[in-house]
Write a protein that holds these residues in place. Structure first.
Motif, PDB file in Angstrom:
ATOM      1  N   SER A 124      36.310  34.513  43.167  1.00  0.00           N
ATOM      2  CA  SER A 124      36.106  35.790  42.485  1.00  0.00           C
ATOM      3  C   SER A 124      36.050  36.904  43.512  1.00  0.00           C
ATOM      4  O   SER A 124      35.414  36.759  44.568  1.00  0.00           O
ATOM      5  CB  SER A 124      34.803  35.770  41.665  1.00  0.00           C
ATOM      6  OG  SER A 124      34.585  37.015  41.041  1.00  0.00           O
ATOM      7  N   ASP A 134      34.492  42.201  38.584  1.00  0.00           N
ATOM      8  CA  ASP A 134      34.840  40.889  39.125  1.00  0.00           C
ATOM      9  C   ASP A 134      36.200  40.462  38.588  1.00  0.00           C
ATOM     10  O   ASP A 134      36.441  40.502  37.371  1.00  0.00           O
ATOM     11  CB  ASP A 134      33.782  39.847  38.735  1.00  0.00           C
ATOM     12  CG  ASP A 134      32.476  40.054  39.469  1.00  0.00           C
ATOM     13  OD1 ASP A 134      32.524  40.566  40.595  1.00  0.00           O
ATOM     14  OD2 ASP A 134      31.409  39.729  38.917  1.00  0.00           O
ATOM     15  N   SER A 144      39.024  37.284  38.853  1.00  0.00           N
ATOM     16  CA  SER A 144      39.221  35.896  39.264  1.00  0.00           C
ATOM     17  C   SER A 144      40.593  35.741  39.916  1.00  0.00           C
ATOM     18  O   SER A 144      41.593  36.259  39.410  1.00  0.00           O
ATOM     19  CB  SER A 144      39.092  34.971  38.051  1.00  0.00           C
ATOM     20  OG  SER A 144      39.302  33.625  38.428  1.00  0.00           O
TER      21      SER A 144
END
Length: 343
Positions: free
Chosen positions: A108, A125, A127
Motif C-alpha cells: 500500500s 491509500d 494498493s
C-alpha cells in the motif's frame, strides 16, 4: 566544551543544524534574503562533542553522520559500517546477497489527491501489485577474540514489503534495493554484536522507513503538516462522481437515475390495494364507514399518494402536500432529494 562548540558552530564545514547562522544562496553562490540565526547551534554542538568523547571518535565525523529526524538522532548507515570496521573486535564487515527469484508482492502506498469540492489535498491509500526480484542479504564478520563467524539476521525484499518500508514516499528500496539491503543488514549486525557503538540510536534510513517525513529545516526532518481527521467532504471526494442525470447514495454508494432516487419506493403500500378496490366497487350511495376510516384524508383514493413517513404511514399524502409541509427539511422522505433554496 562551550568554547569548542562555539568554534565549531562558526565553521562552514559542519552540517547546517550545527551552524550558528543560516544563509540562503542562489545557484551562483550569491546570498538571498537576510541571515537567519540558529538558536540550537551551540546545544547541538555540545551534544555532538559529548557523543564523540563517549565513542572516542572525531567530533567532525560525528557531526557529519548524525541526523536529527523528528527530534530523534539517527546515524547514517555508512557510519555504522565504518564504526564496526574500526572498533577492532571484528574483521571487516562483509555481505552475502542471494537471489530468491521473482515473486508477486502487494503493498500500500499513500498518494496525495485534491478534493474537487474544497480544493484541499488529502492523503489516500492506494494498493499496488507487481512482480519483484526477491533478494536475501546477510552481514557477517569474524570475531577476533574467538575466531567465530557471526552473522546478522537475514534481510529480504519480502521483509521490506511486509514491514511497509517499500511503499514509503521517496523510498530507496525501489531504486537501489541491493544498497538498502546492505544498510539494513549492517544496522542489525551492529545492534546485536556492537550496541556500545550505536548507543541505542537507529539509522536515519530506519527512521525514514518507520514514518513519512520530509526535510523541514536544514538537517532536520519532520511531518509536512499535523495529521487532521478526514472530514465528510474528504470522504465524499473519494466516491465516484455522478452525472447530471444520476444520483449517488452517500451511505451505500449506489448510483441510480434521479427519477428513481426518492426514498418513497422503499415504503410498502401493499397493504392498501385490496381496500382501495373494495371502495371503488362500493355502491354510489354513501355507506356507513368504520370508525378507523375517519382518520383517512381525501388523498387515500389518489393513485399518486403514498404513506407519510412522519405519521408512520397512517396518513396518505402527495408530493404537493409535501411541498407545502413546513417539516419537509427534516422529513426522512426527502433526505436524498435536492431541495431548492428558500428565497
Amino acid at each position: 566544551m562551550q568554547r569548542a562548540a562555539h568554534l565549531l558552530s562558526n565553521s562552514t564545514l559542519v552540517p547546517k543544524q550545527y551552524q550558528s547562522t543560516w544563509v540562503k544562496r542562489d545557484k551562483y553562490g550569491n546570498q538571498e534574503g537576510p541571515t537567519t540565526q540558529n538558536p540550537n547551534a551551540i546545544s547541538n554542538c555540545v551534544l555532538a562533542l559529548n557523543m564523540s568523547q563517549r565513542l572516542g571518535a572525531d567530533p567532525l565525523m560525528i557531526m557529519q553522520n548524525l541526523y536529527i529526524v523528528e527530534g530523534r538522532p539517527g546515524w547514517s548507515s555508512q557510519f555504522i559500517t565504518a564504526a564496526i570496521n574500526a572498533c577492532g573486535k571484528f574483521s571487516p564487515l562483509r555481505f552475502e546477497i542471494e537471489d530468491l527469484g521473482e515473486q508477486t508482492f502487494e503493498w500500500s502506498e499513500k498518494v496525495w489527491e485534491q478534493n474537487p469540492q474544497t480544493g484541499k489535498n488529502f492523503r489516500k491509500d492506494v494498493s499496488q501489485k507487481a512482480r519483484l526480484k526477491n533478494m536475501r542479504c546477510v552481514a557477517w564478520a569474524i570475531e577476533k577474540a574467538t575466531g567465530e563467524r557471526i552473522s546478522s539476521p537475514p534481510v529480504t525484499i519480502e521483509m521490506a514489503v511486509l514491514e511497509g518500508w517499500y511503499g514509503k514516499d521517496g523510498s530507496k528500496w525501489k531504486t537501489m534495493p541491493e544498497v538498502m539491503l546492505r544498510y539494513r543488514a549492517a544496522s542489525f549486525f551492529g545492534k546485536l554484536y556492537a550496541p556500545e557503538l550505536l548507543m541505542g540510536i537507529q539509522t536515519a534510513e530506519e527512521i525514514h522507513d518507520t514514518i513519512d517525513l520530509s526535510e523541514m529545516s536544514p538537517g532536520s526532518f519532520g511531518f509536512d503538516e499535523e495529521p487532521k481527521p478526514m472530514t465528510m467532504d474528504d470522504i465524499k471526494a473519494t466516491l465516484p462522481q455522478a452525472a447530471t442525470s444520476e444520483h449517488i447514495n452517500v451511505d451505500t454508494g449506489e448510483v441510480t437515475p434521479k427519477e428513481m432516487a426518492p426514498a418513497r419506493e422503499k415504503v410498502s403500500v401493499q397493504e392498501k390495494p385490496h381496500v382501495q378496490k373494495e371502495k371503488q366497487a362500493a355502491p354510489k350511495e354513501p355507506a356507513p364507514q368504520p370508525q378507523q376510516q375517519n382518520n383517512l384524508n381525501p388523498n387515500a383514493l389518489n393513485q399518486n399518494a403514498f404513506p407519510c413517513p412522519r405519521t408512520d404511514g397512517e396518513r396518505m399524502v402527495t408530493e404537493a402536500d409535501c411541498e407545502k409541509c413546513s417539516m419537509r427539511p427534516r422529513c426522512p422522505e426527502w433526505d436524498n432529494v435536492e431541495l431548492p433554496e428558500e428565497g
